[in-house]
Design an enzyme around this catalytic site. Structure first.
Site: not given
Ligand SMILES: [Ca+2]
Ligand SMILES: [Ca+2]
Ligand SMILES: [Ca+2]
Length: 635
Positions: A177, A243, A424
């Site tokens: 990520d 994220h 996600s």
């Protein structure tokens, strides 16, 4: 599949489930469990029973039964406790069924009268045990609606049921990520990772944003893109996403620590693999990061000593599965690591909802997003390669998912908790559950994890007022899932962890499957959970003509292939000592013998060669950028 389920319920009787009793004397009981002080003769009888046969262990000899009957009759007379019937319970104890139900003081008195007898070593009430539901004390756990009971929110994971059995124990989960930031709820939860982001210049943006290319520090410097920087290939993103930090917390936040959020796996360790900088992730960085996470060598990078058995990839699919992506997936899966991937999100109300790479590749666990009621979210891609669905959140703070984040708009500032939505954040829930299953049964292969989590999934729900999802061709808004496009059902952590207890069947093909020759299928790597062992092997042919099949109950199967080239599917079913059954199948195509003089058709050669290429994972790849699969409300 039927045998898998029916025998699994048997195994659970013997599994190490966490059971708790209500306060013993508050319950009415109808029977007591006692231990009689041994007579010398009785001890000998018991030992002989054990020695005779393991199958008869725990069974009384006729002589012992008669002696116990006499002693219990005498005990009943002397104590005044009336016994309706009795039987042995294991080698040393007796179950006494009373002629009435007793409770409270009455129960205390009954037990005391028995204890006064010099023959008695112990007495306990035969109480009813209840399954505990483990709820962590994290202050924000109540906001994490998606982790709780499906009785409250139809799509929730039922994690408290899973946590009764395991809360994890050191499983390494890779998060490919944006990198990671320090957070009070991630202290001690992160093992050394790597920064794979190649520093390319797109327009006037240095994509790595940390001043260099690949390095050993996977810290997230932010992935914002200003209006001035934005251009084709590098879309504007006013705020950094954080994220990777969010996903790390979803999987492995410090849990039951009286603060913040709980993670799915309380004992997991995150391997942070930074692959995405400004403008997204370079495909080659993702592919190298996948291989490195699985413990495979990547030139120019120190080898990873903390191999991840679970790898989370939350990227939006940009194109159909390519040969480079598939090749690396095959290689990583063969190395024993499961890739859990987000289905991807539609960027708007235009275009197809069709799964794209990596979610449409073979061998991955593709996870789509549902809302709290279990309906497909408007944004989630769908398709036939979907494994299952998990909560991804919908608009509104209390409908989104809560995890670890950072207050920085562009560069990192203060650790906070934040809400997000998108496929996600559905995928890491499945990654976390898969890692809990490995805590129970480390021998589960990637294929077995997918099969069992699909088998454990709850059926898709029906929300009135919504139409049925009708395929992946166009945007329909939220819709009611079917198994055609949303996979087997809704992720259920409680049931998935239960299915982890069954043994894993593992088949390895030894030799080259040339038509007319002998090959060997080795099932000896099959394994049962701790405390059980593989008791029986059963091989069978699902399809394909096999000239001879012998020793179908042996761990290793010798197989004579038919003289003509063809495709085979064989199944191995293993039964463990607790009676639970696991199975695996293997599919392969036989090739024409090398010395056959060119009798085989080129097409059949092609099948074999194609399988070989997949196995070796030798395809080249092209490089393009991919984006994360979250919905950014700010954007
Ligand atoms: Ca760097
Ligand atoms: Ca770095
Ligand atoms: Ca916490």
């Amino acid at each position: 599949m039927r045998s898998f389920f029916s025998s699994l319920s048997l195994s659970l009787l013997g599994a190490a489930t966490a059971l708790v009793a209500l306060p013993a004397h508050a319950q009415p009981v109808q029977s007591l469990i006692i231990k009689l002080k041994p007579l010398a003769q009785q001890v000998q009888t018991s030992s002989q029973t054990v020695a005779q046969s393991s199958k008869s262990a725990g069974r009384e000899s006729a002589q012992a039964r008669s002696e116990n009957h006499e002693r219990i009759s005498a005990l009943s007379r002397s104590s005044g406790v009336l016994v309706a019937k009795h039987r042995s319970l294991g080698l040393e104890h007796q179950l006494l069924v009373l002629n009435k139900t007793v409770q409270g003081q009455d129960l205390e008195d009954t037990m005391r009268r028995l204890r006064l007898d010099p023959q008695i070593e112990s007495v306990e009430p035969n109480v009813r045990l209840q399954l505990q539901e483990t709820t962590p004390n994290d202050t924000e756990f109540a906001q994490q609606w998606h982790l709780g009971s499906s009785q409250v929110n139809a799509s929730a994971l039922n994690l408290p049921k899973a946590w009764d059995r395991t809360t994890g124990s050191g499983q390494v989960v890779a998060v490919l990520d944006t990198g990671i930031l320090p957070h009070p709820d991630l202290v001690g939860k992160v093992v050394p990772g790597y920064d794979f982001v190649t520093n390319e210049v797109v327009g006037n943006v240095s994509t790595a944003n940390d001043g260099n290319g690949r390095d050993s520090d996977p810290s997230d410097p932010g992935d914002w893109v200003t209006t001035q920087e934005a251009q084709v290939g590098c879309p504007k993103q006013p705020e950094s996403s954080w994220h990777g930090t969010f996903i790390a917390g979803q999987i492995a936040a410090a849990s039951n620590n009286g603060q913040g959020v709980a993670g799915v796996n309380w004992g997991a360790q995150i391997l942070p693999v930074r692959v995405s900088g400004k403008c997204g992730a370079l495909l080659s960085d993702v592919l190298d990061g996948m291989r490195w996470s699985a413990g495979l060598h990547v030139d120019g990078v120190p080898d990873n000593t903390r191999r991840a058995r679970i790898i989370n990839l939350s990227f939006r699919g940009d194109a159909p599965c390519s040969s480079s992506y598939q090749s690396v997936i095959d290689e990583v899966t063969a190395a024993g690591s499961l890739l859990v991937v987000a289905a991807g999100n539609t960027p708007g109300e235009k275009g197809s909802l069709q799964l794209r790479r990596p979610a449409d590749c073979r061998g991955v666990m593709a996870v789509g997003a549902v809302d709290a009621q279990g309906a497909k979210t408007s944004y989630s891609f769908i398709g036939s390669n979907m494994a299952l669905m998990a909560p991804g959140g919908t608009d509104g703070v209390n409908s989104q998912l809560l995890s670890t984040s950072n207050s920085g708009v562009t560069s990192p500032e203060v650790a906070i908790y934040g809400y997000k939505q998108g496929t996600s954040f559905a995928a890491p829930l499945a990654a976390g559950v898969a890692s809990l299953m490995l805590a129970i049964n480390p021998s589960l292969t990637p294929q077995a994890l997918i099969a069992r989590m699909r088998a454990a999934a709850r059926p898709h729900t029906f929300t009135s007022g919504l139409s049925q999802c009708t395929g992946a061709t166009q945007f329909t808004g939220a819709c009611n899932c079917t198994t055609n496009e949303c996979g087997a059902g809704l992720l259920d952590a409680g049931q998935s962890v239960l299915l982890a207890y069954a043994p894993s069947a593992v088949i390895r093909l030894i030799g080259t499957p040339s038509a007319g020759t002998d090959i060997t299928l080795d099932g000896s790597a099959s394994a049962a959970v701790q405390g059980a062992s593989v008791a029986r092997y059963q091989w069978s042919v699902v399809s394909g003509a096999v000239a001879s099949l012998q020793n179908t109950n042996s761990p290793v199967l010798k197989l004579k292939l038919a003289p003509s080239t063809q495709q085979y599917v064989l199944k191995l079913q293993v039964t463990d000592s607790l009676g639970a059954v696991g199975e695996d199948t293997i599919a392969f195509a036989s090739t024409a013998p090398v010395d056959s003089g060119g009798g085989a058709s080129p097409w059949l050669w092609g099948v074999g060669l194609w399988l070989l290429l997949i196995a070796l994972g030798v395809q080249k790849y092209k490089e393009v950028a991919t984006k994360h699969s979250d919905i950014n409300n700010a954007a």
